[in-house]
Design an enzyme around this catalytic site. Structure first.
Site, PDB file in Angstrom:
ATOM      1  N   GLU A 341       0.843  -1.198   0.000  1.00 43.30           N
ATOM      2  CA  GLU A 341       0.000   0.000   0.000  1.00 43.30           C
ATOM      3  C   GLU A 341       0.871   1.237   0.000  1.00 43.30           C
ATOM      4  OE1 GLU A 341      -2.311  -0.120   3.536  1.00 43.30           O
ATOM      5  OE2 GLU A 341      -3.730  -1.615   2.785  1.00 43.30           O
ATOM      6  N   LYS A 343       2.457   4.390   1.267  1.00 48.52           N
ATOM      7  CA  LYS A 343       2.690   4.842   2.634  1.00 48.52           C
ATOM      8  C   LYS A 343       2.501   6.356   2.652  1.00 48.52           C
ATOM      9  CE  LYS A 343       6.110   4.799   6.390  1.00 48.52           C
ATOM     10  NZ  LYS A 343       5.993   6.243   6.695  1.00 48.52           N
ATOM     11  N   ARG A 364      -0.652   8.075  17.071  1.00 47.04           N
ATOM     12  CA  ARG A 364       0.211   6.910  17.198  1.00 47.04           C
ATOM     13  C   ARG A 364       0.584   6.634  18.646  1.00 47.04           C
ATOM     14  NH1 ARG A 364       6.246   5.612  14.831  1.00 47.04           N
ATOM     15  NH2 ARG A 364       6.818   4.491  16.695  1.00 47.04           N
ATOM     16  N   GLU A 396      -4.231   6.646   8.183  1.00 49.25           N
ATOM     17  CA  GLU A 396      -3.322   7.774   8.049  1.00 49.25           C
ATOM     18  C   GLU A 396      -4.156   8.981   7.620  1.00 49.25           C
ATOM     19  OE1 GLU A 396      -0.155   7.168   8.747  1.00 49.25           O
ATOM     20  OE2 GLU A 396       0.928   8.921   8.015  1.00 49.25           O
ATOM     21  N   GLU A 451       5.495   8.387   0.940  1.00 47.86           N
ATOM     22  CA  GLU A 451       6.835   8.156   1.469  1.00 47.86           C
ATOM     23  C   GLU A 451       7.412   6.811   1.084  1.00 47.86           C
ATOM     24  OE1 GLU A 451       5.724   8.749   5.666  1.00 47.86           O
ATOM     25  OE2 GLU A 451       7.283  10.278   5.648  1.00 47.86           O
ATOM     26  N   LYS A 456       2.068  -5.684   3.529  1.00 46.62           N
ATOM     27  CA  LYS A 456       1.284  -6.427   4.522  1.00 46.62           C
ATOM     28  C   LYS A 456       0.969  -7.824   4.010  1.00 46.62           C
ATOM     29  CE  LYS A 456      -0.963  -2.156   5.944  1.00 46.62           C
ATOM     30  NZ  LYS A 456      -2.238  -1.440   6.169  1.00 46.62           N
TER      31      LYS A 456
END
Length: 469
Positions: A341, A343, A364, A396, A451, A456
């Site tokens: 995925e 980021k 977080r 996120e 980024e 996963k």
DNA sequence: GGTGTCTGCCC
DNA sequence: ATTCTGC
DNA sequence: GCAGAATGGGCAGACACC
């Protein structure tokens, strides 16, 4: 942990007292009390606390404590345990000491177990409650120390620069001073409660009130207490252990004090197992109050039954591991299907939607960010499908320019939410083990300002594992 | 009331 | 967040 | 590989101070 040697050195410095400096004229100048007899209690405690270092199997709580059952645990006891730990660098021994210390508390004054655990972990409240001391590590504590021990601020500052540890400065300042009358001995609860009071103080003039509360504690310290109290106030115990170790020790302590149930028969190493249980339970429900309570009433082995993921209490979010090479990913996941995925470059957000329709958003590190993203809360309520009564999302949050930018597709596996471009979207993902495709996908993610990728696994081991911290 | 410092939190 | 250290 | 400690840049909110 560059501790072993550094610690020993510090110990030496510690004994070198600060010269009895002249103090500003408003303060009484006091004479050293090092020759005066200490209270019996303290002497007794000091002569015995070395027993804490014994292997837990050889340790007897009754032999260490020198306070009555149900009597408040002296802060001195905790400080002496810290002092013992300060001389150690290996975590196994440190855990033993913590374990024996906690056992002693359980055996004498179980009501004090919770505040003891809080202090040992150097925390004051569950993370999501946002109760913080709010006075940093420097200036205000320096003020409190100088006022409490009759030094000038500049003197304390100078000593701080010299020794590199405010705790040592406090110890030194204290030991060359004597009290007109012996202060009432500090207890663990008293310290823990005062820390909360300090945290609760806010608004105009609050810094001064915080400082005065610290001062009141400092004034009541003796022996090695100033050192550890100061470090607790600074949120920096510097003893080479942290929450994980405390949790492990708590689990082990519970095994020894187990009145409620014997370990299940198939368990090989009850101590390790209990430590693991407490750590795991904490990662699901990071609230000492509940865990310690359950531990005392129904024992370690029953913990997983009572302490579970709870709507509204943030779990420790699962963390990713960083890698720089795509081929390593293929190697690691070679036997399993995985997805990659984008980021996104934003802030982690753990969102709880409760059955009554309220929303909570946590960062977080379990900070309550609900008020920070009012639009997010609203939008989720709107886009949630009606059949969904409650949910937890780990996502996120990014800023999004709705005029220029647009983020693409949606996958199908999610059918509990509608997506809404620019408001709520699922991560752009690719399920593939083709290195070329992955490289290209990585590049695409960077191109739109992400980024990198999150990888996963989808089948084997594809569980959500809360972070261990 | 505006400015500056401190503090803590995000990555 | 990264980086380093000891275990 | 893990746990703990130390470190950095950017930033926003809270509080102190003039």
């Amino acid at each position: 942990m560059s501790n072993a040697s550094a610690k020993k050195k510090r110990k030496l410095e510690e004994t070198v007292d600060t010269p009895p400096t002249r103090v500003d004229d408003k303060t009484l100048v006091l004479i050293s009390d090092s020759k005066k007899p200490k209270s019996d209690r303290v002497t007794k405690l000091k002569s015995k606390f070395g027993l804490l270092k014994k292997k837990p199997s050889d340790f007897d709580p009754e032999k260490v404590s020198c306070w009555e059952k149900r009597e408040r645990v002296p802060f001195m006891f905790l400080s002496l345990a810290f002092d013992l730990i300060a001389a150690e660098s290996g975590r196994i021994v440190i855990t033993h000491i913590l374990c024996n210390m906690l056992r002693t508390v359980i055996a004498t004054t179980p009501d004090d177990l919770l505040p003891t655990v809080y202090l040992a972990a150097n925390e004051i409240a569950p993370a999501h409650e946002g109760i913080k001391l709010g006075m940093g590590k420097g200036s205000y504590i320096i003020k409190a120390i100088s006022e409490a021990f009759g030094r000038t601020e500049s003197h304390v500052e100078q000593q701080y620069t010299q020794l590199g540890d405010l705790g040592l400065v406090a110890n030194g300042s204290r030991s060359s001073q004597t009290m007109i009358f012996m202060p009432k001995p500090l207890t663990v609860v008293k310290v823990a409660d005062t820390l909360r009071l300090i945290a609760k103080e806010s608004g105009k003039g609050s810094k001064d009130k915080k400082k005065d509360l610290m001062k009141a504690l400092l004034v009541a310290t003796t022996d090695c207490e100033p050192l550890y109290l100061t470090r607790l106030l600074q949120d920096n115990l510097r003893l080479g252990f942290s929450r994980q170790t405390v949790l492990a020790a708590l689990g082990q302590a519970a095994v020894y004090n187990e009145e409620h149930s014997k370990p299940p028969p198939n368990i090989k190493n009850p101590l390790d197992e209990a430590a693991t249980i407490v750590k795991e339970v904490f990662s699901m429900l990071p609230v000492y109050d509940i865990i310690v309570g359950a531990l005392l009433t129904s024992g370690v082995w029953n913990l997983p039954k009572t302490c579970n993921l709870t709507l509204g209490v943030p779990v420790r979010p699962m963390l990713a591991k960083a890698t720089t090479r795509v081929d390593l990913i293929l190697e690691k996941f070679k036997d399993t299907v995985f997805t990659a995925e984008y980021k996104y470059d934003g802030e982690r957000a753990q969102i709880y939607y409760m059955e009554d329709g309220t929303v909570e958003i946590f960062s977080r590190h379990a900070e309550r960010n609900t008020g920070k993203y009012p639009d997010v809360a609203l939008v989720l309520s709107r886009l949630k499908k009606p059949t969904v009564k409650s949910f937890i999302l780990d996502c996120e949050v990014v800023t999004f320019n709705r005029e220029k930018e647009k983020i693409l597709p949606l996958q199908k596996l999610h059918d509990s939410f509608e997506e809404d471009l620019g408001y709520f979207q699922f991560a752009t993902a690719l399920t593939s083990n083709d290195i070329g495709e992955l490289q290209e996908f990585l590049k695409a993610s960077i191109d739109i300002g992400c980024e990198g990728l999150m990888i996963k696994s989808l089948y084997s081991n594809a569980t959500y594992e809360p972070a261990k911290y």
